[in-house]
Design a protein around this motif. Structure first.
Motif, PDB file in Angstrom:
ATOM      1  N   PRO A 490       0.839  -1.203   0.000  1.00  0.00           N
ATOM      2  CA  PRO A 490       0.000   0.000   0.000  1.00  0.00           C
ATOM      3  C   PRO A 490       0.871   1.247   0.000  1.00  0.00           C
ATOM      4  CG  PRO A 490       0.108  -0.932   2.203  1.00  0.00           C
ATOM      5  CD  PRO A 490       0.825  -1.896   1.300  1.00  0.00           C
ATOM      6  N   VAL A 491       0.349   2.321  -0.566  1.00  0.00           N
ATOM      7  CA  VAL A 491       1.082   3.588  -0.601  1.00  0.00           C
ATOM      8  C   VAL A 491       0.324   4.618   0.230  1.00  0.00           C
ATOM      9  CG1 VAL A 491      -0.054   4.337  -2.730  1.00  0.00           C
ATOM     10  CG2 VAL A 491       2.161   5.322  -2.075  1.00  0.00           C
ATOM     11  N   LEU A 492       1.050   5.414   1.004  1.00  0.00           N
ATOM     12  CA  LEU A 492       0.418   6.444   1.815  1.00  0.00           C
ATOM     13  C   LEU A 492      -0.112   7.565   0.928  1.00  0.00           C
ATOM     14  CD1 LEU A 492       2.999   6.866   4.740  1.00  0.00           C
ATOM     15  CD2 LEU A 492       0.978   5.389   4.666  1.00  0.00           C
ATOM     16  N   SER A 493      -1.244   8.117   1.314  1.00  0.00           N
ATOM     17  CA  SER A 493      -1.778   9.270   0.593  1.00  0.00           C
ATOM     18  C   SER A 493      -0.969  10.508   0.960  1.00  0.00           C
ATOM     19  CB  SER A 493      -3.247   9.487   0.965  1.00  0.00           C
ATOM     20  OG  SER A 493      -3.351   9.939   2.315  1.00  0.00           O
ATOM     21  N   PRO A 494      -1.016  11.535   0.121  1.00  0.00           N
ATOM     22  CA  PRO A 494      -0.327  12.789   0.471  1.00  0.00           C
ATOM     23  C   PRO A 494      -0.764  13.333   1.827  1.00  0.00           C
ATOM     24  CG  PRO A 494      -0.970  12.828  -1.831  1.00  0.00           C
ATOM     25  CD  PRO A 494      -1.605  11.607  -1.232  1.00  0.00           C
ATOM     26  N   GLU A 495      -2.042  13.181   2.141  1.00  0.00           N
ATOM     27  CA  GLU A 495      -2.555  13.675   3.421  1.00  0.00           C
ATOM     28  C   GLU A 495      -1.962  12.880   4.587  1.00  0.00           C
ATOM     29  OE1 GLU A 495      -4.905  14.871   0.115  1.00  0.00           O
ATOM     30  OE2 GLU A 495      -4.459  12.822   0.804  1.00  0.00           O
ATOM     31  N   GLU A 496      -1.811  11.586   4.418  1.00  0.00           N
ATOM     32  CA  GLU A 496      -1.211  10.772   5.472  1.00  0.00           C
ATOM     33  C   GLU A 496       0.267  11.118   5.674  1.00  0.00           C
ATOM     34  OE1 GLU A 496      -3.581   6.529   5.385  1.00  0.00           O
ATOM     35  OE2 GLU A 496      -2.255   7.000   3.689  1.00  0.00           O
ATOM     36  N   VAL A 497       0.943  11.411   4.599  1.00  0.00           N
ATOM     37  CA  VAL A 497       2.360  11.750   4.700  1.00  0.00           C
ATOM     38  C   VAL A 497       2.555  13.074   5.430  1.00  0.00           C
ATOM     39  CG1 VAL A 497       4.410  12.406   3.386  1.00  0.00           C
ATOM     40  CG2 VAL A 497       3.043  10.451   2.653  1.00  0.00           C
ATOM     41  N   SER A 498       1.775  14.066   5.096  1.00  0.00           N
ATOM     42  CA  SER A 498       2.043  15.443   5.563  1.00  0.00           C
ATOM     43  C   SER A 498       1.251  15.847   6.788  1.00  0.00           C
ATOM     44  CB  SER A 498       1.742  16.430   4.438  1.00  0.00           C
ATOM     45  OG  SER A 498       0.357  16.383   4.096  1.00  0.00           O
ATOM     46  N   ALA A 499       0.407  14.989   7.334  1.00  0.00           N
ATOM     47  CA  ALA A 499      -0.456  15.374   8.457  1.00  0.00           C
ATOM     48  C   ALA A 499       0.348  16.043   9.566  1.00  0.00           C
ATOM     49  CB  ALA A 499      -1.163  14.132   8.998  1.00  0.00           C
ATOM     50  N   GLY A 500      -0.092  17.264   9.943  1.00  0.00           N
ATOM     51  CA  GLY A 500       0.603  18.012  10.985  1.00  0.00           C
ATOM     52  C   GLY A 500       1.795  18.800  10.480  1.00  0.00           C
ATOM     53  N   ARG A 501       2.116  18.649   9.217  1.00  0.00           N
ATOM     54  CA  ARG A 501       3.247  19.374   8.623  1.00  0.00           C
ATOM     55  C   ARG A 501       2.801  19.949   7.276  1.00  0.00           C
ATOM     56  NH1 ARG A 501       5.684  14.643  10.963  1.00  0.00           N
ATOM     57  NH2 ARG A 501       7.414  15.149  12.405  1.00  0.00           N
ATOM     58  N   ASP A 502       1.991  20.968   7.317  1.00  0.00           N
ATOM     59  CA  ASP A 502       1.416  21.529   6.096  1.00  0.00           C
ATOM     60  C   ASP A 502       2.478  22.079   5.145  1.00  0.00           C
ATOM     61  OD1 ASP A 502      -1.075  20.891   7.038  1.00  0.00           O
ATOM     62  OD2 ASP A 502      -1.510  22.897   7.828  1.00  0.00           O
ATOM     63  N   PHE A 503       3.614  22.483   5.681  1.00  0.00           N
ATOM     64  CA  PHE A 503       4.672  23.033   4.815  1.00  0.00           C
ATOM     65  C   PHE A 503       5.189  21.994   3.820  1.00  0.00           C
ATOM     66  CE2 PHE A 503       6.874  21.197   8.435  1.00  0.00           C
ATOM     67  CZ  PHE A 503       7.931  20.512   7.846  1.00  0.00           C
ATOM     68  N   MET A 504       4.974  20.714   4.099  1.00  0.00           N
ATOM     69  CA  MET A 504       5.427  19.672   3.177  1.00  0.00           C
ATOM     70  C   MET A 504       4.685  19.757   1.845  1.00  0.00           C
ATOM     71  SD  MET A 504       5.912  16.302   5.614  1.00  0.00           S
ATOM     72  CE  MET A 504       6.613  15.341   4.253  1.00  0.00           C
TER      73      MET A 504
END
Length: 585
Positions: A490-504
């Motif tokens: 499975p691949v993480l969604s962009p939202e799962e990757v960046s949660a809590g770090r909006d600058f990403m």
């Protein structure tokens, strides 16, 4: 043998070390100057540089596991974005028990696994953390072409799980290193390794019952004239410098196969444990040194596959990798098959990113023993827990401070580790931190590192992956999912990757995520008690693959077509430590 001056330093010099502290004299001792060939240190350094210029077709060393998977794109703002991401990963508090989300930082992983991982890493890889031109991470650290990385970045280890870091007797390393490797063996009991004697200072842990609880150190050898000041003065300047500290001979310098194993006390004490394992097995295997070494290697390899990997990876993925004989690494090995006696190929994705997951498991302080940790009756507790800086101080490269302001020449025996506090995950300081995107505060200002980026571990890791053009996490998964016969991940969604770090999101790191961060993030989302799908796949497949692809490993030395199984009932690290007298029955 490998002497290093620490991660990030400019000099790596192959040389030798010596071994444990016997009570008898060495009438056969030979001065080091007698075994140093003219210019041998320079010749070895030149050979290192020459090896870096080999064509990519030269087998061995570092290679890309996914050579066609895209890396993070080059950008003038990339380094700043990576540094911001790195800063967000280090916690501001001093070893908190809960994270920003209010959840415990503690995992179900025993603390020993953090440092067994570091011990394994030192056994199979060296050179990715140096300030060599190809991997320089200061300044703009622009990404390097992959063919240049494979050509110019040489693994200073042979890549096999054969405990070269313990024995220091790699073939072809020259007469100087060979002589010192010989000194690491016991002078009277030729089937055993030498250990060091801890310095008595008062209260100490009850185990081991003998004093052989330290690494062999330079001062002991000098006290017996096995190494003299004249010998050191005869060495080339860069090599002599490895034995010096603040302009004086460093008599606390450890004489071991890889100097990195004395950078912190926990790895140093684990190194002592494996030396004791060799000697205990030698009592059973007889006078043949090679028989004891083979048994020690087999136990070590077996424990990696059967205990370490199931503890830090998804057990289901480990089981599948073992059952299939590490298919990912096996194909990689076939593509980069080494010549006889050459280095095992080492995936850059593993060495530079995936196997650095253990950095997130490091605590800022540990319940080290009854003197520097939880008190026990009959012993005077000095501090409640052992902070990170002291675990670096009581090593050959640290201060090794005495109360009178002088330096100890060997480990004070009140710093002997109590392994029962590290072998199972308990509560508080007796647990590894979760595998996640949060690092303990001391990792932002690393002890023993020069000022600059090398003191900040997260910045160092992220910049290194960018500089060496590692594939992104998403690209690695796409590569695996495109392979026939391999389970889709499975691949993480962009939202799962960046949660809590909006600058990403603005920096594009949510869709083109540095591999090291991606692996930590998927572990975090899985609960932090083991790696996620991608991390488990790369780590398990590589380590199992190193065993499966090595004809001298335990895997190929069983009976009836079954891999070798450990004798002595030693089917766990806990039982191994009991076998060598480091924990109670």
């Amino acid at each position: 043998m490998l002497f290093t001056l620490g991660h990030g330093q400019h000099i790596i010099q192959e040389t030798g070390g010596a071994g444990l502290a016997p009570a008898e004299d060495r009438p056969d001792a030979v001065p080091l100057s007698k075994v140093v060939e003219p210019g041998s240190a320079e010749n070895q350094q030149a050979r290192k540089k020459g090896g870096a210029g080999l064509a990519p077709a030269e087998k061995g060393a570092f290679r890309y596991l996914f050579p066609y998977a895209a890396a993070m794109p080059e950008s003038p703002t990339a380094v700043a974005a990576l540094d911001r991401l790195a800063d967000s990963m280090v916690e501001p508090l001093d070893d908190p028990e809960t994270g920003p989300d209010g959840q415990s930082i503690n995992s179900s992983i025993a603390p020993v696994m953090t440092y067994l991982g570091q011990f394994i890493d030192h056994d199979i890889t060296a050179n990715t953390d140096r300030a060599a031109p190809i991997s320089a991470i200061d300044g703009d650290c622009a990404p390097q072409p992959r063919d240049s990385v494979e050509r110019d970045l040489d693994n200073l280890r042979d890549g096999s799980l054969r405990l070269d870091s313990l024995y220091g007797d790699r073939a072809g390393q020259g007469p100087f290193a060979d002589k010192l490797a010989g000194l690491m063996k016991h002078p009277r009991h030729s089937n055993k390794m030498r250990l060091g004697i801890a310095t008595p200072v008062g209260d100490r842990p009850p185990l081991p019952r003998d004093p052989a609880a330290d690494l062999l150190r330079l001062g002991f050898l000098m006290s017996r004239n096995e190494i003299t000041e004249a010998d050191l003065n005869d060495l080339p300047d860069d090599l002599r410098a490895t034995f010096m500290r603040n302009g004086e001979i460093n008599k606390a310098h450890a004489i071991i196969g890889d100097d990195r194993n004395d950078e912190n006390l926990l790895v140093a004490q684990l190194h002592v444990a494996f030396l004791r394992l060799h000697n205990k097995l030698a009592d059973q295997t007889g006078p043949d040194f090679d028989a004891a070494r083979k048994a020690t290697r087999f136990h070590y390899q077996w424990l990696i596959v059967n205990e370490y990997l199931p503890a830090v990876c998804d057990p289901a993925i480990v089981g599948r990798v073992v059952a299939q004989g590490a298919p990912l690494y096996s194909e990689f090995f076939k593509k980069h098959r080494p010549a006889d006696g050459a280095k095992m190929p080492m995936p850059l994705e593993f060495s530079v990113a995936a196997f650095r997951f253990g950095h997130s498991m490091v605590r800022g302080a540990y319940d080290h023993n009854r003197i520097f940790g939880t008190a026990e009756a009959g012993t005077t507790q000095l501090i409640e827990n052992a902070p990170f800086n002291l675990l670096f101080a009581f090593t050959g490269g640290g201060d090794m401070p005495n109360r009178d302001g002088s330096r100890h020449e060997s480990l004070p025996d009140n710093w002997i580790i109590e392994w029962n506090r590290f072998i199972v995950s308990d509560q508080g300081k007796r647990a590894a931190r979760k595998i996640d995107t949060r690092l303990a505060p001391p990792l932002k200002d690393m002890v023993k590192e020069a000022a600059g980026v090398f003191k900040h571990l997260a910045r160092r890791n992220l910049r290194r992956g960018y500089r060496l053009s590692l594939p992104t996490g998403q690209e690695c998964i796409a590569a695996i999912n495109g392979m026939n016969g391999y389970d889709r991940l499975p691949v993480l969604s962009p939202e799962e990757v960046s949660a809590g770090r909006d600058f990403m999101v603005d920096a594009g790191l949510d869709t083109q995520t540095p591999l090291w961060f991606y692996i930590l993030r998927e572990a975090e989302l899985a609960g932090g008690n083991h790696l996620g799908p991608l991390g488990s796949t790369i780590v398990a497949d590589t380590l199992v693959g190193l065993v499966v692809s090595d004809p001298q490993s335990y895997w190929h030395n069983g009976s009836g077509g079954q891999p070798w199984a450990p004798g002595n009932g030693m089917d766990s690290l806990q039982k191994m430590l009991r076998f060598i007298g480091m924990i109670e029955d």
